[in-house]
Write a protein that holds these residues in place. Structure first.
Motif, PDB file in Angstrom:
ATOM      1  N   LYS A 131       0.809  -1.211   0.000  1.00 44.73           N
ATOM      2  CA  LYS A 131       0.000   0.000   0.000  1.00 44.73           C
ATOM      3  C   LYS A 131       0.847   1.267   0.000  1.00 44.73           C
ATOM      4  O   LYS A 131       0.394   2.317  -0.466  1.00 44.73           O
ATOM      5  N   THR A 132       2.064   1.180   0.552  1.00 46.39           N
ATOM      6  CA  THR A 132       2.932   2.361   0.625  1.00 46.39           C
ATOM      7  C   THR A 132       4.306   2.039   0.068  1.00 46.39           C
ATOM      8  O   THR A 132       4.941   1.073   0.495  1.00 46.39           O
ATOM      9  N   LEU A 133       4.768   2.849  -0.879  1.00 46.71           N
ATOM     10  CA  LEU A 133       6.111   2.715  -1.434  1.00 46.71           C
ATOM     11  C   LEU A 133       6.808   4.050  -1.317  1.00 46.71           C
ATOM     12  O   LEU A 133       6.298   5.077  -1.775  1.00 46.71           O
ATOM     13  N   ALA A 134       7.988   4.045  -0.679  1.00 40.96           N
ATOM     14  CA  ALA A 134       8.785   5.255  -0.545  1.00 40.96           C
ATOM     15  C   ALA A 134      10.172   5.000  -1.111  1.00 40.96           C
ATOM     16  O   ALA A 134      10.862   4.077  -0.682  1.00 40.96           O
ATOM     17  N   LEU A 135      10.579   5.795  -2.086  1.00 35.08           N
ATOM     18  CA  LEU A 135      11.903   5.706  -2.682  1.00 35.08           C
ATOM     19  C   LEU A 135      12.650   6.997  -2.377  1.00 35.08           C
ATOM     20  O   LEU A 135      12.207   8.084  -2.745  1.00 35.08           O
ATOM     21  N   ASP A 136      13.782   6.864  -1.698  1.00 36.58           N
ATOM     22  CA  ASP A 136      14.564   8.036  -1.294  1.00 36.58           C
ATOM     23  C   ASP A 136      15.995   7.867  -1.798  1.00 36.58           C
ATOM     24  O   ASP A 136      16.695   6.947  -1.399  1.00 36.58           O
ATOM     25  N   SER A 137      16.408   8.754  -2.700  1.00 37.57           N
ATOM     26  CA  SER A 137      17.762   8.709  -3.263  1.00 37.57           C
ATOM     27  C   SER A 137      18.062   7.362  -3.900  1.00 37.57           C
ATOM     28  O   SER A 137      19.111   6.761  -3.663  1.00 37.57           O
ATOM     29  N   VAL A 138      17.122   6.890  -4.690  1.00 33.10           N
ATOM     30  CA  VAL A 138      17.236   5.591  -5.348  1.00 33.10           C
ATOM     31  C   VAL A 138      17.330   5.803  -6.854  1.00 33.10           C
ATOM     32  O   VAL A 138      16.628   6.646  -7.414  1.00 33.10           O
ATOM     33  N   GLY A 139      18.201   5.027  -7.516  1.00 39.92           N
ATOM     34  CA  GLY A 139      18.312   5.094  -8.960  1.00 39.92           C
ATOM     35  C   GLY A 139      17.283   4.191  -9.622  1.00 39.92           C
ATOM     36  O   GLY A 139      17.186   3.024  -9.287  1.00 39.92           O
ATOM     37  N   VAL A 140      16.492   4.755 -10.558  1.00 39.58           N
ATOM     38  CA  VAL A 140      15.403   3.996 -11.166  1.00 39.58           C
ATOM     39  C   VAL A 140      15.330   4.270 -12.667  1.00 39.58           C
ATOM     40  O   VAL A 140      15.405   5.414 -13.107  1.00 39.58           O
ATOM     41  N   CYS A 141      15.154   3.216 -13.429  1.00 38.89           N
ATOM     42  CA  CYS A 141      14.864   3.322 -14.857  1.00 38.89           C
ATOM     43  C   CYS A 141      13.350   3.472 -15.011  1.00 38.89           C
ATOM     44  O   CYS A 141      12.589   2.695 -14.420  1.00 38.89           O
ATOM     45  N   PRO A 142      12.872   4.459 -15.791  1.00 35.65           N
ATOM     46  CA  PRO A 142      11.426   4.673 -15.924  1.00 35.65           C
ATOM     47  C   PRO A 142      10.650   3.434 -16.353  1.00 35.65           C
ATOM     48  O   PRO A 142       9.561   3.168 -15.841  1.00 35.65           O
ATOM     49  N   LYS A 143      11.191   2.635 -17.287  1.00 31.73           N
ATOM     50  CA  LYS A 143      10.482   1.440 -17.736  1.00 31.73           C
ATOM     51  C   LYS A 143      10.340   0.437 -16.596  1.00 31.73           C
ATOM     52  O   LYS A 143       9.302  -0.207 -16.439  1.00 31.73           O
ATOM     53  N   GLU A 144      11.400   0.292 -15.796  1.00 33.81           N
ATOM     54  CA  GLU A 144      11.328  -0.599 -14.636  1.00 33.81           C
ATOM     55  C   GLU A 144      10.319  -0.073 -13.626  1.00 33.81           C
ATOM     56  O   GLU A 144       9.592  -0.843 -12.983  1.00 33.81           O
ATOM     57  N   PHE A 145      10.259   1.246 -13.490  1.00 23.25           N
ATOM     58  CA  PHE A 145       9.335   1.855 -12.544  1.00 23.25           C
ATOM     59  C   PHE A 145       7.892   1.587 -12.963  1.00 23.25           C
ATOM     60  O   PHE A 145       7.028   1.285 -12.126  1.00 23.25           O
ATOM     61  N   GLU A 146       7.616   1.687 -14.250  1.00 27.46           N
ATOM     62  CA  GLU A 146       6.274   1.399 -14.739  1.00 27.46           C
ATOM     63  C   GLU A 146       5.905  -0.062 -14.481  1.00 27.46           C
ATOM     64  O   GLU A 146       4.768  -0.376 -14.119  1.00 27.46           O
ATOM     65  N   SER A 147       6.877  -0.955 -14.642  1.00 26.84           N
ATOM     66  CA  SER A 147       6.641  -2.377 -14.345  1.00 26.84           C
ATOM     67  C   SER A 147       6.368  -2.576 -12.862  1.00 26.84           C
ATOM     68  O   SER A 147       5.520  -3.386 -12.472  1.00 26.84           O
ATOM     69  N   LEU A 148       7.090  -1.814 -12.025  1.00 28.36           N
ATOM     70  CA  LEU A 148       6.899  -1.899 -10.585  1.00 28.36           C
ATOM     71  C   LEU A 148       5.482  -1.482 -10.201  1.00 28.36           C
ATOM     72  O   LEU A 148       4.829  -2.130  -9.382  1.00 28.36           O
ATOM     73  N   LEU A 149       4.987  -0.400 -10.793  1.00 31.33           N
ATOM     74  CA  LEU A 149       3.639   0.063 -10.485  1.00 31.33           C
ATOM     75  C   LEU A 149       2.594  -0.990 -10.871  1.00 31.33           C
ATOM     76  O   LEU A 149       1.610  -1.189 -10.146  1.00 31.33           O
ATOM     77  N   ARG A 150       2.805  -1.657 -11.984  1.00 28.51           N
ATOM     78  CA  ARG A 150       1.855  -2.698 -12.407  1.00 28.51           C
ATOM     79  C   ARG A 150       1.876  -3.896 -11.462  1.00 28.51           C
ATOM     80  O   ARG A 150       0.895  -4.638 -11.369  1.00 28.51           O
ATOM     81  N   ALA A 151       2.980  -4.063 -10.741  1.00 29.73           N
ATOM     82  CA  ALA A 151       3.104  -5.182  -9.804  1.00 29.73           C
ATOM     83  C   ALA A 151       2.479  -4.877  -8.450  1.00 29.73           C
ATOM     84  O   ALA A 151       2.484  -5.720  -7.555  1.00 29.73           O
ATOM     85  N   MET A 152       1.927  -3.647  -8.313  1.00 30.18           N
ATOM     86  CA  MET A 152       1.355  -3.221  -7.027  1.00 30.18           C
ATOM     87  C   MET A 152      -0.088  -2.767  -7.216  1.00 30.18           C
ATOM     88  O   MET A 152      -0.380  -1.567  -7.211  1.00 30.18           O
ATOM     89  N   PRO A 153      -1.023  -3.677  -7.347  1.00 30.66           N
ATOM     90  CA  PRO A 153      -2.422  -3.309  -7.598  1.00 30.66           C
ATOM     91  C   PRO A 153      -3.112  -2.648  -6.416  1.00 30.66           C
ATOM     92  O   PRO A 153      -4.187  -2.055  -6.587  1.00 30.66           O
ATOM     93  N   SER A 154      -2.517  -2.721  -5.216  1.00 27.14           N
ATOM     94  CA  SER A 154      -3.155  -2.142  -4.016  1.00 27.14           C
ATOM     95  C   SER A 154      -2.481  -0.851  -3.563  1.00 27.14           C
ATOM     96  O   SER A 154      -2.822  -0.318  -2.501  1.00 27.14           O
ATOM     97  N   LEU A 155      -1.544  -0.322  -4.359  1.00 28.91           N
ATOM     98  CA  LEU A 155      -0.783   0.854  -3.951  1.00 28.91           C
ATOM     99  C   LEU A 155      -1.680   2.063  -3.707  1.00 28.91           C
ATOM    100  O   LEU A 155      -2.494   2.423  -4.558  1.00 28.91           O
ATOM    101  N   GLU A 156      -1.528   2.679  -2.525  1.00 31.66           N
ATOM    102  CA  GLU A 156      -2.314   3.858  -2.169  1.00 31.66           C
ATOM    103  C   GLU A 156      -1.448   5.092  -1.963  1.00 31.66           C
ATOM    104  O   GLU A 156      -1.905   6.210  -2.186  1.00 31.66           O
ATOM    105  N   GLU A 157      -0.204   4.888  -1.525  1.00 30.85           N
ATOM    106  CA  GLU A 157       0.675   6.032  -1.234  1.00 30.85           C
ATOM    107  C   GLU A 157       2.037   5.826  -1.895  1.00 30.85           C
ATOM    108  O   GLU A 157       2.668   4.789  -1.722  1.00 30.85           O
ATOM    109  N   LEU A 158       2.471   6.829  -2.666  1.00 32.15           N
ATOM    110  CA  LEU A 158       3.763   6.770  -3.347  1.00 32.15           C
ATOM    111  C   LEU A 158       4.559   8.017  -2.982  1.00 32.15           C
ATOM    112  O   LEU A 158       4.099   9.146  -3.167  1.00 32.15           O
ATOM    113  N   ILE A 159       5.777   7.807  -2.446  1.00 32.23           N
ATOM    114  CA  ILE A 159       6.642   8.905  -2.021  1.00 32.23           C
ATOM    115  C   ILE A 159       7.951   8.808  -2.793  1.00 32.23           C
ATOM    116  O   ILE A 159       8.649   7.796  -2.723  1.00 32.23           O
ATOM    117  N   LEU A 160       8.293   9.856  -3.532  1.00 31.60           N
ATOM    118  CA  LEU A 160       9.511   9.892  -4.338  1.00 31.60           C
ATOM    119  C   LEU A 160      10.361  11.067  -3.878  1.00 31.60           C
ATOM    120  O   LEU A 160       9.973  12.227  -4.032  1.00 31.60           O
TER     121      LEU A 160
END
Length: 217
Positions: free
Chosen positions: A158-187
């Motif tokens: 439900k909550t994902l927080a990424l702080d000072s993390v290196g991320v590829c946008p395509k991988e990030f989009e895949s990550l979001l699809r893997a989290m159908p219950s995500l309610e809070e995203l902190i970048l």
């Protein structure tokens, strides 16, 4: 009369969960009854700074001090056998990727639902993260979403927080699809590998983006 010693083990373990894990481990010398309580503490807070490394004394990069910390974590997680609710592990000085992965795998195998990881090594998200409800990654961890051809699934997150993390946008989009219950995203200060970034989630309720001093919600 010692009122604390009369408390049930479950209550004592709950109290110990509010201490750092090193402080909780020190209580084992109080009496025989306290020796094994750490194995049943539902929340572990392990931080190599400043409890172990004492930078004010110039110990920050001394190999023997870092080894002392890693051995301590090994012992604590080996001792633990009960279900684990939360693990806060801050180990930016540990450069052993396999060891850090082993620690996280141990916690995931015991059903941890809240994981807060600060590391200086590349960490690959495990496909066994299905119990996670809250995940925070910090410290330039390089996120890899697919390992050995097996996609990661985070159905309860439900909550994902990424702080000072290196991320590829395509991988990030895949990550979001893997989290159908995500309610809070902190970048926070995320290091994007591309300018074209898309954030899309049907379940998302709160989005926080922080770049330096500026915060957008």
């Amino acid at each position: 009369m010692d009122g604390v010693s009369n408390l049930p083990d479950e209550v004592l373990c709950h109290i110990l969960s509010f201490l750092t894990t090193k402080e909780a481990a020190l209580t084992s010398i109080l009496a025989k009854r306290w020796r094994n309580l750490l194995a049943f503490v539902p929340s572990l807070t392990i931080d190599d700074h400043p409890v172990f490394l004492h930078p004010q004394y110039g110990k920050l990069y001394r190999r023997e001090i870092i080894q002392s910390f890693t051995h301590f974590v090994d012992r604590v997680l080996t001792l633990q056998g009960s279900p684990l609710k939360k693990l806060s592990l801050k180990c930016p000085t540990v450069d052993d990727t396999a060891r850090v992965d082993g620690w996280i795998s141990n916690a995931l195998a015991r059903g941890v639902s809240d994981l807060d990881l600060t590391s200086g090594v590349s960490y690959q998200l495990s496909p066994k993260c299905s119990t996670l409800v809250k995940l925070k990654l910090n410290g330039w961890i390089d996120i890899a979403l697919v390992g050995g051809g097996v996609s990661v699934s985070l159905p309860l997150l439900k909550t994902l927080a990424l702080d000072s993390v290196g991320v590829c946008p395509k991988e990030f989009e895949s990550l979001l699809r893997a989290m159908p219950s995500l309610e809070e995203l902190i970048l926070v200060n995320v290091g994007w590998r591309d300018r074209d970034v898309k954030v899309s989630s049907a379940s998302l309720k709160t989005l926080t983006i922080e770049l330096g001093r500026f915060i957008n919600r």
